[in-house]
Design an enzyme around this catalytic site. Structure first.
Site, PDB file in Angstrom:
ATOM      1  N   TYR A 159       2.452   6.092  15.414  1.00  0.00           N
ATOM      2  CA  TYR A 159       1.259   5.240  15.301  1.00  0.00           C
ATOM      3  C   TYR A 159       0.007   6.032  15.692  1.00  0.00           C
ATOM      4  O   TYR A 159      -0.990   6.036  14.966  1.00  0.00           O
ATOM      5  CB  TYR A 159       1.426   4.012  16.197  1.00  0.00           C
ATOM      6  CG  TYR A 159       0.281   3.022  16.092  1.00  0.00           C
ATOM      7  CD1 TYR A 159       0.170   2.174  15.001  1.00  0.00           C
ATOM      8  CD2 TYR A 159      -0.697   2.943  17.086  1.00  0.00           C
ATOM      9  CE1 TYR A 159      -0.877   1.265  14.889  1.00  0.00           C
ATOM     10  CE2 TYR A 159      -1.754   2.038  16.987  1.00  0.00           C
ATOM     11  CZ  TYR A 159      -1.830   1.203  15.887  1.00  0.00           C
ATOM     12  OH  TYR A 159      -2.881   0.310  15.789  1.00  0.00           O
ATOM     13  N   ILE A 217      -6.440  -6.033  20.708  1.00  0.00           N
ATOM     14  CA  ILE A 217      -6.957  -7.228  20.043  1.00  0.00           C
ATOM     15  C   ILE A 217      -5.797  -8.199  19.840  1.00  0.00           C
ATOM     16  O   ILE A 217      -4.702  -7.789  19.420  1.00  0.00           O
ATOM     17  CB  ILE A 217      -7.564  -6.862  18.654  1.00  0.00           C
ATOM     18  CG1 ILE A 217      -8.573  -5.709  18.773  1.00  0.00           C
ATOM     19  CG2 ILE A 217      -8.186  -8.097  17.998  1.00  0.00           C
ATOM     20  CD1 ILE A 217      -9.811  -5.967  19.576  1.00  0.00           C
ATOM     21  N   SER A 229      -8.132   3.187  15.714  1.00  0.00           N
ATOM     22  CA  SER A 229      -7.716   2.522  16.949  1.00  0.00           C
ATOM     23  C   SER A 229      -8.154   3.390  18.124  1.00  0.00           C
ATOM     24  O   SER A 229      -8.459   4.577  17.937  1.00  0.00           O
ATOM     25  CB  SER A 229      -6.175   2.402  16.946  1.00  0.00           C
ATOM     26  OG  SER A 229      -5.692   2.141  18.247  1.00  0.00           O
ATOM     27  N   LYS A 276      -3.430   7.027  13.419  1.00  0.00           N
ATOM     28  CA  LYS A 276      -4.787   6.594  13.741  1.00  0.00           C
ATOM     29  C   LYS A 276      -5.723   7.784  13.898  1.00  0.00           C
ATOM     30  O   LYS A 276      -6.885   7.723  13.520  1.00  0.00           O
ATOM     31  CB  LYS A 276      -4.778   5.694  14.980  1.00  0.00           C
ATOM     32  CG  LYS A 276      -4.039   4.370  14.723  1.00  0.00           C
ATOM     33  CD  LYS A 276      -4.621   3.630  13.518  1.00  0.00           C
ATOM     34  CE  LYS A 276      -3.908   2.360  13.167  1.00  0.00           C
ATOM     35  NZ  LYS A 276      -4.494   1.660  12.017  1.00  0.00           N
ATOM     36  N   VAL A 301       0.814  -1.235   0.000  1.00  0.00           N
ATOM     37  CA  VAL A 301       0.000   0.000   0.000  1.00  0.00           C
ATOM     38  C   VAL A 301       0.839   1.272   0.000  1.00  0.00           C
ATOM     39  O   VAL A 301       0.314   2.362  -0.217  1.00  0.00           O
ATOM     40  CB  VAL A 301      -0.964   0.042   1.209  1.00  0.00           C
ATOM     41  CG1 VAL A 301      -1.978  -1.085   1.133  1.00  0.00           C
ATOM     42  CG2 VAL A 301      -0.213   0.011   2.535  1.00  0.00           C
TER      43      VAL A 301
HETATM   44  N1  LIG Z   1      -4.310  -5.682  17.209  1.00  0.00           N
HETATM   45  C1  LIG Z   1      -4.663  -4.610  17.891  1.00  0.00           C
HETATM   46  O1  LIG Z   1      -4.607  -4.579  19.125  1.00  0.00           O
HETATM   47  C2  LIG Z   1      -5.150  -3.386  17.141  1.00  0.00           C
HETATM   48  C3  LIG Z   1      -5.750  -2.369  17.889  1.00  0.00           C
HETATM   49  C4  LIG Z   1      -6.211  -1.247  17.235  1.00  0.00           C
HETATM   50  C5  LIG Z   1      -6.067  -1.136  15.862  1.00  0.00           C
HETATM   51  N2  LIG Z   1      -5.472  -2.123  15.159  1.00  0.00           N
HETATM   52  C6  LIG Z   1      -5.343  -1.933  13.720  1.00  0.00           C
HETATM   53  O2  LIG Z   1      -5.972  -2.995  13.031  1.00  0.00           O
HETATM   54  C7  LIG Z   1      -5.332  -3.167  11.755  1.00  0.00           C
HETATM   55  C8  LIG Z   1      -5.013  -4.638  11.558  1.00  0.00           C
HETATM   56  O3  LIG Z   1      -4.028  -5.008  12.485  1.00  0.00           O
HETATM   57  P1  LIG Z   1      -3.890  -6.474  13.088  1.00  0.00           P
HETATM   58  O4  LIG Z   1      -3.827  -6.327  14.543  1.00  0.00           O
HETATM   59  O5  LIG Z   1      -4.908  -7.373  12.485  1.00  0.00           O
HETATM   60  O6  LIG Z   1      -2.408  -6.831  12.606  1.00  0.00           O
HETATM   61  P2  LIG Z   1      -1.863  -7.894  11.525  1.00  0.00           P
HETATM   62  O7  LIG Z   1      -0.407  -7.689  11.452  1.00  0.00           O
HETATM   63  O8  LIG Z   1      -2.381  -9.241  11.872  1.00  0.00           O
HETATM   64  O9  LIG Z   1      -2.552  -7.428  10.168  1.00  0.00           O
HETATM   65  C9  LIG Z   1      -2.095  -6.326   9.426  1.00  0.00           C
HETATM   66  C10 LIG Z   1      -2.120  -6.689   7.960  1.00  0.00           C
HETATM   67  O10 LIG Z   1      -1.654  -5.566   7.191  1.00  0.00           O
HETATM   68  C11 LIG Z   1      -0.771  -6.060   6.210  1.00  0.00           C
HETATM   69  N3  LIG Z   1       0.185  -5.035   5.787  1.00  0.00           N
HETATM   70  C12 LIG Z   1       1.192  -4.478   6.518  1.00  0.00           C
HETATM   71  N4  LIG Z   1       1.913  -3.649   5.766  1.00  0.00           N
HETATM   72  C13 LIG Z   1       1.356  -3.668   4.522  1.00  0.00           C
HETATM   73  C14 LIG Z   1       1.665  -3.018   3.296  1.00  0.00           C
HETATM   74  N5  LIG Z   1       2.712  -2.182   3.192  1.00  0.00           N
HETATM   75  N6  LIG Z   1       0.886  -3.269   2.231  1.00  0.00           N
HETATM   76  C15 LIG Z   1      -0.165  -4.123   2.318  1.00  0.00           C
HETATM   77  N7  LIG Z   1      -0.497  -4.768   3.445  1.00  0.00           N
HETATM   78  C16 LIG Z   1       0.254  -4.539   4.538  1.00  0.00           C
HETATM   79  C17 LIG Z   1      -0.055  -7.219   6.884  1.00  0.00           C
HETATM   80  O11 LIG Z   1       0.577  -8.096   5.961  1.00  0.00           O
HETATM   81  C18 LIG Z   1      -1.200  -7.872   7.635  1.00  0.00           C
HETATM   82  O12 LIG Z   1      -1.863  -8.846   6.860  1.00  0.00           O
HETATM   83  C19 LIG Z   1      -4.114  -2.254  11.751  1.00  0.00           C
HETATM   84  O13 LIG Z   1      -4.423  -1.066  11.058  1.00  0.00           O
HETATM   85  C20 LIG Z   1      -3.915  -1.947  13.229  1.00  0.00           C
HETATM   86  O14 LIG Z   1      -3.287  -0.711  13.433  1.00  0.00           O
HETATM   87  C21 LIG Z   1      -5.000  -3.249  15.771  1.00  0.00           C
END
Ligand SMILES: NC(=O)c1ccc[n+]([C@@H]2O[C@H](COP(=O)([O-])OP(=O)(O)OC[C@H]3O[C@@H](n4cnc5c(N)ncnc54)[C@H](O)[C@@H]3O)[C@@H](O)[C@H]2O)c1
Length: 257
Positions: free
Chosen positions: A163, A196, A150, A167, A72
């Site tokens: 970060y 999460i 987030s 967000k 991306v």
């Molecule tokens: N896990 C948490 O506690 C939490 C809390 C709040 C928000 N989030 C947000 O939720 C979203 C998903 O996170 P997650 O926890 O499922 O993590 P994750 O690492 O399991 O998933 C993130 C996905 O984004 C993809 N990705 C990363 N860089 C990329 C790039 N340059 N191009 C295309 N794809 C790319 C990764 O390959 C992965 O599949 C994120 O935006 C994260 O900030 C997560």
């Protein structure tokens, strides 16, 4: 289709849904839910291996799923991904921008490359993707945009300056598009997960100092699972949310209560 699949409603029957960052974690749970409910799911992600696993899993119960490799951070790749979806299906009804990365660092030790890494993936990627998708939604005068923010969009956690900024920024992007695109029948909203259990949060979950802080912070008394976010995120993509525009829906077990 198996009996288990028949149990799911078909809120997204024939709807073309692009989940960017859908190879694993929260994005995958959202994609599974969309496909379970009848959508044509396209996953765009940088992780080929996890994308292939997700595709296999969803195809195993006859879900409609395709995958596109996309970094991306690269405009050309984002545009090629969107063009590919349009070539396949001729439309995009739902865009879920979920791709995100995090690096926890004291502010004084945050390098320019750390800043760029998070800003480019979490925020610029959302801009590039939405910009590629929106003209087609405007033409059709319909569409649902959902951006993954987030709790950090509101609650500025220490040692996560870039970060947190991404967000808050993605929420403002969602709100701006809500104002600008509402007249075209397009809804734009954000989801704000708390803690999460995913690959991204694993290092934090393993850190006793961090967990001590979180212990009493979540009234529901547990860390969330990706599936906890899939319901609220797909709700925002559904007809039931047609009059919801410009919100940040927190999914945090009451952490911000
Ligand atoms: N896990 C948490 O506690 C939490 C809390 C709040 C928000 N989030 C947000 O939720 C979203 C998903 O996170 P997650 O926890 O499922 O993590 P994750 O690492 O399991 O998933 C993130 C996905 O984004 C993809 N990705 C990363 N860089 C990329 C790039 N340059 N191009 C295309 N794809 C790319 C990764 O390959 C992965 O599949 C994120 O935006 C994260 O900030 C997560």
């Amino acid at each position: 289709m198996s009996a288990e699949v028949d149990y799911f409603p078909e809120r997204f029957r024939e709807q073309v849904s692009l989940v960017v960052g859908g190879a694993q974690g929260i994005g995958k749970a959202i994609g599974v839910r969309l496909a379970r409910e009848g959508a044509h799911l396209v996953i765009g992600d940088i992780d080929r291996r996890m994308m292939a696993l997700a595709r296999r899993e969803i195809a195993a119960w006859d879900g409609s799923v395709r995958t596109v490799y996309c970094d991306v951070r690269r405009r050309r790749q984002v545009e090629a991904m969107v063009a590919r979806v349009l070539r396949w299906y001729g439309r995009i009804d739902i865009l879920m921008y979920v791709a995100g990365v995090v690096r926890g660092l004291p502010f004084a030790k945050t390098e320019e490359k750390d800043w760029d890494y998070m800003l480019d993936t979490n925020l610029k990627g959302a801009f590039l993707t939405a910009r590629a998708v929106v003209p087609h939604m405007i033409k059709r005068r319909r569409g649902k945009l959902i951006f993954m923010a987030s709790t950090n969009a509101w609650d500025a956690e220490a040692e996560l300056a870039p970060y947190n900024v991404t967000k808050a920024g993605i929420y403002l992007l969602a709100k701006t598009l809500a104002r600008e695109l509402g007249p075209y029948g397009i809804n734009s909203n954000a989801v704000g997960p708390g803690l999460i259990r995913t690959r991204i949060s694993e290092p934090f979950l393993r850190n006793p100092k961090f967990m001590k802080k979180y212990e009493n912070l979540i009234p529901i008394g547990r860390v969330g699972m990706p599936e906890d976010v899939a319901g609220p995120a797909t709700f925002l993509a559904s007809r039931d949310a047609d009059y919801i525009n410009g919100v940040l829906l927190f999914v945090d077990g009451g952490q911000l209560a």
